[in-house]
Design a protein around this motif. Sequence first.
Motif, PDB file in Angstrom:
ATOM      1  N   UNK A   1      29.521  15.641   8.371  1.00  0.00           N
ATOM      2  CA  UNK A   1      28.253  15.060   7.921  1.00  0.00           C
ATOM      3  C   UNK A   1      27.433  16.063   7.127  1.00  0.00           C
ATOM      4  N   UNK A   2      27.504  17.328   7.529  1.00  0.00           N
ATOM      5  CA  UNK A   2      26.723  18.363   6.826  1.00  0.00           C
ATOM      6  C   UNK A   2      27.257  18.614   5.420  1.00  0.00           C
ATOM      7  N   UNK A   3      28.541  18.386   5.192  1.00  0.00           N
ATOM      8  CA  UNK A   3      29.144  18.693   3.902  1.00  0.00           C
ATOM      9  C   UNK A   3      29.178  17.487   2.960  1.00  0.00           C
TER      10      UNK A   3
ATOM     11  N   UNK B   1      27.206   4.861   4.738  1.00  0.00           N
ATOM     12  CA  UNK B   1      27.988   5.903   5.412  1.00  0.00           C
ATOM     13  C   UNK B   1      27.209   6.515   6.581  1.00  0.00           C
ATOM     14  N   UNK B   2      25.898   6.605   6.426  1.00  0.00           N
ATOM     15  CA  UNK B   2      25.069   7.130   7.525  1.00  0.00           C
ATOM     16  C   UNK B   2      25.162   6.217   8.749  1.00  0.00           C
ATOM     17  N   UNK B   3      25.212   4.900   8.495  1.00  0.00           N
ATOM     18  CA  UNK B   3      25.343   3.961   9.619  1.00  0.00           C
ATOM     19  C   UNK B   3      26.689   4.144  10.324  1.00  0.00           C
TER      20      UNK B   3
ATOM     21  N   UNK C   1      29.746   6.112  14.923  1.00  0.00           N
ATOM     22  CA  UNK C   1      30.818   6.992  15.398  1.00  0.00           C
ATOM     23  C   UNK C   1      30.307   7.890  16.536  1.00  0.00           C
ATOM     24  N   UNK C   2      29.077   8.454  16.305  1.00  0.00           N
ATOM     25  CA  UNK C   2      28.499   9.294  17.375  1.00  0.00           C
ATOM     26  C   UNK C   2      28.257   8.467  18.651  1.00  0.00           C
TER      27      UNK C   2
END
Length: 375
Positions: free
Chosen positions: A182-184, A191-193, A198-199
């Motif tokens: 996510x950081x890269x 995609x954020x959703x 996923x988390x």
Amino acid sequence: MSNLEDDPSLDDLLAPSHRARLVQLLSTLSGADVELVEDPDESVSPLEFNLDTLGWLKTTLPKERHRAAIQLFELFLLYAGKYRLAANLHLDVTEASYVELQQRNAALQASEARYKKLSEQLQQQVEEQVKVIEKAQQQLYESARLRAVGQLAAGVAHEVNTPLGYIGSNLAVAGDYLDEIEAKLSLDDDLAIVFEDFRALLGESRSGAQRIAGIVLDLRTFSNIDQAEFTSCDLNALLTTACHLLQAEHHQTLSIKSHLSELPELEGHPAKLSQAFYNVLDNAAKAIDGEGVINVESRFRDGVWEINIEDNGCGMPEEVMARVFEPFFTTRSVGAGTGLGLSVARDILTAHRGSVLLRSHPGQGTCVTLCFRLD
């Protein structure tokens, strides 16, 4: 009638009426006066029986006919004596037979009493042996059940804990990888959703793995496979474990409210105490049938540990309460219960110098109090 050894008198041989009748007949036959007298004189002759003089006969007959009358009278006395002897013999035989029958009857009654007593003793011994056999069967059943649970717990701990460790570790690493990705990446809203979901999935998976680990720990605590002898027991911990296992069996649908006070440790057998708690809780769960509440309380006062397990279920009538501690007694349908729950719990409490108190009313629920006392 006189004894055979007595010398008979004239009255013994012939009754006065018979003597009078005989004298009258002799008078009629001889055509002379015939009379029995008590005082002898020159005109009378003795009447003898067995060389004893029994009386005197006075007649006006010539000497020869007088003598014939005496002989005839003595003949009557002879046959009367024989009759008397036969009658006495018959009486003696009858009395002897009656005494013998009484003795035999007394012996039969004594024998019957002995056999009756022996039968009662045998019946009592049979009932005692039946109780011993039932208790042995109960103990074997529960021992086998505890061994099965212990083996299951050991197998689950061995087979599940290692892969569970892998799963927990891998889920943690997967979470770290997700943070790095996510950081890269430059994430748009869609995609954020996906990353957020996923988390959440990883979190639920970690929570499930922890729950499995908790169940395994509860099973180990319940069966206590590492401890076979008496040891210091935390009753609250054992009680909590039993509640967790019961909740797991009912898919977390049971309403159990716990109010546990701080308790000193008790010397006991953890696995058996857990079994007692579970049996009582299981009865309460069946009583409420998923629609009531089970309240669990613990406290220590005046040297007594008290565990109260109360439900607001169907309750029990007096006739059922009188038999709830009988092995294999159950009011449930075939296959729904063994009838050993409370019986085993009471035996376990007894082995720990404790007792089980029961209060119940139809429609008002049941309260079971498990008490342990200091020595």
